[in-house]
Scaffold this active site. Structure first.
Site, PDB file in Angstrom:
ATOM      1  N   THR A 180     -12.175  40.048 -36.177  1.00  0.00           N
ATOM      2  CA  THR A 180     -11.887  39.535 -37.519  1.00  0.00           C
ATOM      3  C   THR A 180     -13.168  39.466 -38.342  1.00  0.00           C
ATOM      4  OG1 THR A 180     -10.238  38.120 -36.459  1.00  0.00           O
ATOM      5  CG2 THR A 180     -10.679  37.680 -38.749  1.00  0.00           C
TER       6      THR A 180
ATOM      7  N   HIS B 139     -17.946  29.557 -35.462  1.00  0.00           N
ATOM      8  CA  HIS B 139     -17.576  28.233 -34.946  1.00  0.00           C
ATOM      9  C   HIS B 139     -17.550  28.198 -33.422  1.00  0.00           C
ATOM     10  CE1 HIS B 139     -14.286  30.935 -35.529  1.00  0.00           C
ATOM     11  NE2 HIS B 139     -13.625  30.320 -34.572  1.00  0.00           N
TER      12      HIS B 139
ATOM     13  N   ASP C 154     -19.434  24.662 -40.320  1.00  0.00           N
ATOM     14  CA  ASP C 154     -19.431  25.241 -38.971  1.00  0.00           C
ATOM     15  C   ASP C 154     -20.774  25.882 -38.609  1.00  0.00           C
ATOM     16  OD1 ASP C 154     -19.288  27.405 -40.677  1.00  0.00           O
ATOM     17  OD2 ASP C 154     -18.142  28.606 -39.256  1.00  0.00           O
TER      18      ASP C 154
ATOM     19  N   ARG D 289     -17.428  27.775 -43.048  1.00  0.00           N
ATOM     20  CA  ARG D 289     -16.205  26.964 -42.998  1.00  0.00           C
ATOM     21  C   ARG D 289     -16.473  25.556 -43.517  1.00  0.00           C
ATOM     22  NH1 ARG D 289     -12.497  28.397 -37.835  1.00  0.00           N
ATOM     23  NH2 ARG D 289     -12.702  30.655 -38.015  1.00  0.00           N
TER      24      ARG D 289
ATOM     25  N   GLU E  98      -8.528  30.208 -47.024  1.00  0.00           N
ATOM     26  CA  GLU E  98      -7.779  30.478 -45.800  1.00  0.00           C
ATOM     27  C   GLU E  98      -7.529  29.162 -45.077  1.00  0.00           C
ATOM     28  OE1 GLU E  98      -8.755  34.413 -43.769  1.00  0.00           O
ATOM     29  OE2 GLU E  98     -10.693  33.574 -44.287  1.00  0.00           O
TER      30      GLU E  98
ATOM     31  N   SER F 159      -7.936  28.689 -42.150  1.00  0.00           N
ATOM     32  CA  SER F 159      -8.942  28.548 -41.103  1.00  0.00           C
ATOM     33  C   SER F 159     -10.216  27.886 -41.645  1.00  0.00           C
ATOM     34  CB  SER F 159      -9.268  29.907 -40.496  1.00  0.00           C
ATOM     35  OG  SER F 159      -9.645  30.816 -41.505  1.00  0.00           O
TER      36      SER F 159
ATOM     37  N   ARG G 293      -2.202  31.442 -32.253  1.00  0.00           N
ATOM     38  CA  ARG G 293      -2.117  30.492 -33.353  1.00  0.00           C
ATOM     39  C   ARG G 293      -0.685  30.504 -33.881  1.00  0.00           C
ATOM     40  NH1 ARG G 293      -7.331  29.396 -33.573  1.00  0.00           N
ATOM     41  NH2 ARG G 293      -8.937  30.953 -34.023  1.00  0.00           N
TER      42      ARG G 293
HETATM   43  C1  G16 Z   1     -13.326  34.530 -39.390  1.00  0.00           C
HETATM   44  C2  G16 Z   1     -13.128  35.183 -40.710  1.00  0.00           C
HETATM   45  C3  G16 Z   1     -12.110  34.408 -41.501  1.00  0.00           C
HETATM   46  C4  G16 Z   1     -10.837  34.292 -40.733  1.00  0.00           C
HETATM   47  C5  G16 Z   1     -11.096  33.698 -39.380  1.00  0.00           C
HETATM   48  C6  G16 Z   1      -9.844  33.786 -38.562  1.00  0.00           C
HETATM   49  O1  G16 Z   1     -13.866  33.261 -39.596  1.00  0.00           O
HETATM   50  O2  G16 Z   1     -14.345  35.228 -41.405  1.00  0.00           O
HETATM   51  O3  G16 Z   1     -11.926  35.041 -42.723  1.00  0.00           O
HETATM   52  O4  G16 Z   1      -9.905  33.490 -41.386  1.00  0.00           O
HETATM   53  O5  G16 Z   1     -12.095  34.437 -38.728  1.00  0.00           O
HETATM   54  O6  G16 Z   1     -10.120  33.516 -37.276  1.00  0.00           O
HETATM   55  P1  G16 Z   1      -9.082  33.861 -36.146  1.00  0.00           P
HETATM   56  O7  G16 Z   1      -8.906  35.350 -36.108  1.00  0.00           O
HETATM   57  O8  G16 Z   1      -9.695  33.262 -34.934  1.00  0.00           O
HETATM   58  O9  G16 Z   1      -7.801  33.156 -36.552  1.00  0.00           O
HETATM   59  P2  G16 Z   1     -15.282  32.855 -39.023  1.00  0.00           P
HETATM   60  O10 G16 Z   1     -15.568  31.516 -39.629  1.00  0.00           O
HETATM   61  O11 G16 Z   1     -15.071  32.829 -37.543  1.00  0.00           O
HETATM   62  O12 G16 Z   1     -16.216  33.942 -39.467  1.00  0.00           O
END
Ligand code: G16
Length: 542
Positions: A19, A115, A278, A283, A364, A366, A495
């Protein structure tokens, strides 16, 4: 005299960005050639880098400094003219995006596993951000992955390590390395967007907050902005020193992992406002006294109040949210007469909308919120936006959110995570959900309007992304959504997102777990969660 070495290598399997970049255990990254292969694959996939400038920095986790030294030597050997590195190798993800844009560099490399925990036995990560400042879109990450599967050699300068703590210019062969203040440009950008005078006056009048930096990257940013520039008392920032293992914690700003902050915001005498960020600072979690604001509601409330912030006085062009995020922001967009966009999960999908001026705020579920000021989600931006709104409206967080629900109705929302489940079981569960055809069926008190696997066609560049999450949408707009996380490094995380619209203000105070109980059990039954994963309860509920 530093010399360029060409090192023979063979591909590693699985260097596929998820992601948000490539995330693996430190031990995987620490293998000889592993990081080098990926970095060379990036350099080979992003066009002509000769003579260009690159930004490099990370969230300070274990392996950050080692990886940066390698990347610098590889950048020099591959022809970059200059690399800008945050002091001590520290650069929050939104600050990296800010600097890439401000100095018009040829993008940047951000080292973070966000995170996820850090330390020798924990996680590390790397991603490339494009010159617009945002995460590389799928066409580029696919090209990097394809390259990584064929790589035969990489280039690296044979040179001594640089001093990453000394501000100013140093040289690696012919390449200039500029170690810069990680905080200054970002703090200046924040000051240009928000009413610092109003926030400063609120602190002076006794407004109290706690910000939990979780021993991650935002500590220095939060101390500078909240305590030094806005006059919040020393100690407002908790856990403000970045540590390589985040103090042994899990730098994920949610109700479970930010427990110190949640405790501090509970009960009479608690501060007025609480927030956390985070590992890499993108975040955020927003709390009032005894009050939790879901990320979906946070986006909706900030959008409804955007014109109180000087940087958004002219209003918003549109609001974008990821598919699993609640529809609360859509209601604000409808009221404002601006478009509401629904994208797949992943901030990279907002980039084209922001670049094209189709959206100003994005968010988002998240714990991500942000705007067109950079091309990443931005934890401190969200905190400052809330501070601005609170300082101007002079109401509590709870008053502002409950008034918002009264006005728009409440999209009651919760996310249930089942972490560390068996990958094959998780895939099987998703396949099972994909095979269902539920339209017209009655489940409990709900009739299914449709179910599908979300697919997205980017309205700007026409690119298509499939299999972005299973939706089961009911006729009254309620829905349950299932996705596998794309950011974990061990096993799989399922999720489940549950949402129901509640127009009746008399029911807005209900605990979402109670208000959503029937949908939660429908979701568990539909996905056969217990039978397929052995889990009777989620690991994390937010
Ligand atoms: C990353 C992406 C976010 C996304 C999240 C989803 O967050 O940058 O845009 O919403 O992953 O996470 P998962 O696929 O675990 O649901 P981050 O903060 O980890 O970079």
């Amino acid at each position: 005299m530093a010399t360029v070495k060409t090192v023979a290598t063979t591909p590693f399997s699985g260097q596929k960005p998820g992601t948000s970049g490539l995330r693996k255990k430190v031990a995987v990254f620490a293998q000889a050639h592993y990081l080098e292969n990926f970095v060379q694959s990036v350099f080979d996939s992003i066009g002509d880098i000769a003579g260009k400038t690159l930004v490099v920095g990370g969230d300070g986790r274990y392996h950050n400094r080692t990886a940066i030294q390698t990347i610098l030597k590889m950048a020099a050997a591959n022809g970059f003219a200059k690399v800008m590195v945050g002091r001590g190798g520290i650069l929050s993800t939104p600050a990296a995006s800010c600097v890439i844009r401000k100095y018009q560099t040829f993008g940047g490399i951000i080292l973070s596993a966000s995170h996820n925990p850090g330390g020798p036995t924990e996680d590390f990560g790397i991603k490339y951000n494009i010159p617009a400042g945002g995460p590389a879109p799928e066409a580029i990450t696919e090209a990097i992955f394809a390259r990584s599967e064929k790589i035969t050699q990489y280039r690296i300068l044979d040179a001594a390590d640089l001093d990453l703590d000394r501000l100013g210019e140093q040289h690696l062969g012919e390449m200039v390395v500029e170690v810069f203040d990680s905080v200054a440009d970002y703090a200046e950008l924040m000051q240009s967007l928000f009413d610092f005078d109003a926030i400063r006056a609120a602190f002076k009048a006794g407004f109290r907050m706690k910000f939990d930096a979780m021993h991650a990257v935002t500590g220095p940013y939060a101390v500078e902005i909240l305590e030094h520039r806005l006059g919040a008392p020393a100690g407002t920032v908790m856990n403000g020193v970045p540590l390589e293992d985040f103090g042994g914690g899990h730098p994920d700003p949610n109700l479970v992992h930010a427990h110190d902050l949640v405790a501090a915001l509970t009960g009479a005498g608690a501060p007025d406002f609480g927030a956390a960020s985070d590992g890499d600072g993108d975040r955020n979690m927003i709390l009032g006294r005894d009050f939790y604001v879901t990320p979906s509601d946070s986006l909706a409330v900030l959008a409804a109040n955007a014109t109180l912030c000087p940087g958004y006085k002219a209003g918003l062009k549109g609001i974008a949210r990821s598919m699993p995020t609640s529809a609360a922001p859509d209601r604000v967009a409808a009221r404002l007469g601006i478009p509401a966009w629904e994208t797949p999960t992943g901030w990279k999908f907002f980039g084209t909308l922001l670049d094209a001026g189709k959206a100003t705020f994005c968010g988002e579920e998240s714990f991500g919120t942000g705007s067109d000021h950079v091309r990443e989600k931005d934890g401190l931006w969200a905190v400052l936006a809330w501070l601005n709104v609170l300082a101007v409206r002079k109401q509590s967080v709870a008053e502002i959110v409950t008034a918002h629900w009264q006005d728009y109705g409440r999209n009651v929302y919760s996310r249930h995570d089942y972490e560390g489940i068996d990958s094959a079981a998780a895939e099987g569960l998703m396949e099972h959900l994909r095979s269902l055809s539920l339209k017209g069926q009655t489940l409990g008190a709900y009739r299914v309007a449709f179910n599908d696997d979300f697919a997205y066609t980017d309205p700007v560049d026409g690119s298509v992304s499939k299999k972005q999450g299973i939706r089961v949408v009911f006729e009254d707009g309620s829905r349950v959504v299932f996705r596998l996380s794309g950011t974990g490094t061990e096993g799989a995380t399922l999720r489940v997102y549950i949402e129901r619209y509640e127009p009746d203000a008399a029911k807005h105070h209900l605990d979402p777990q109670v208000a959503l109980a029937d949908l939660i059990s429908i979701a568990r039954d539909l996905a056969q969660i217990e039978a397929r994963t052995g889990r009777t309860e989620p690991t994390v509920i937010t």
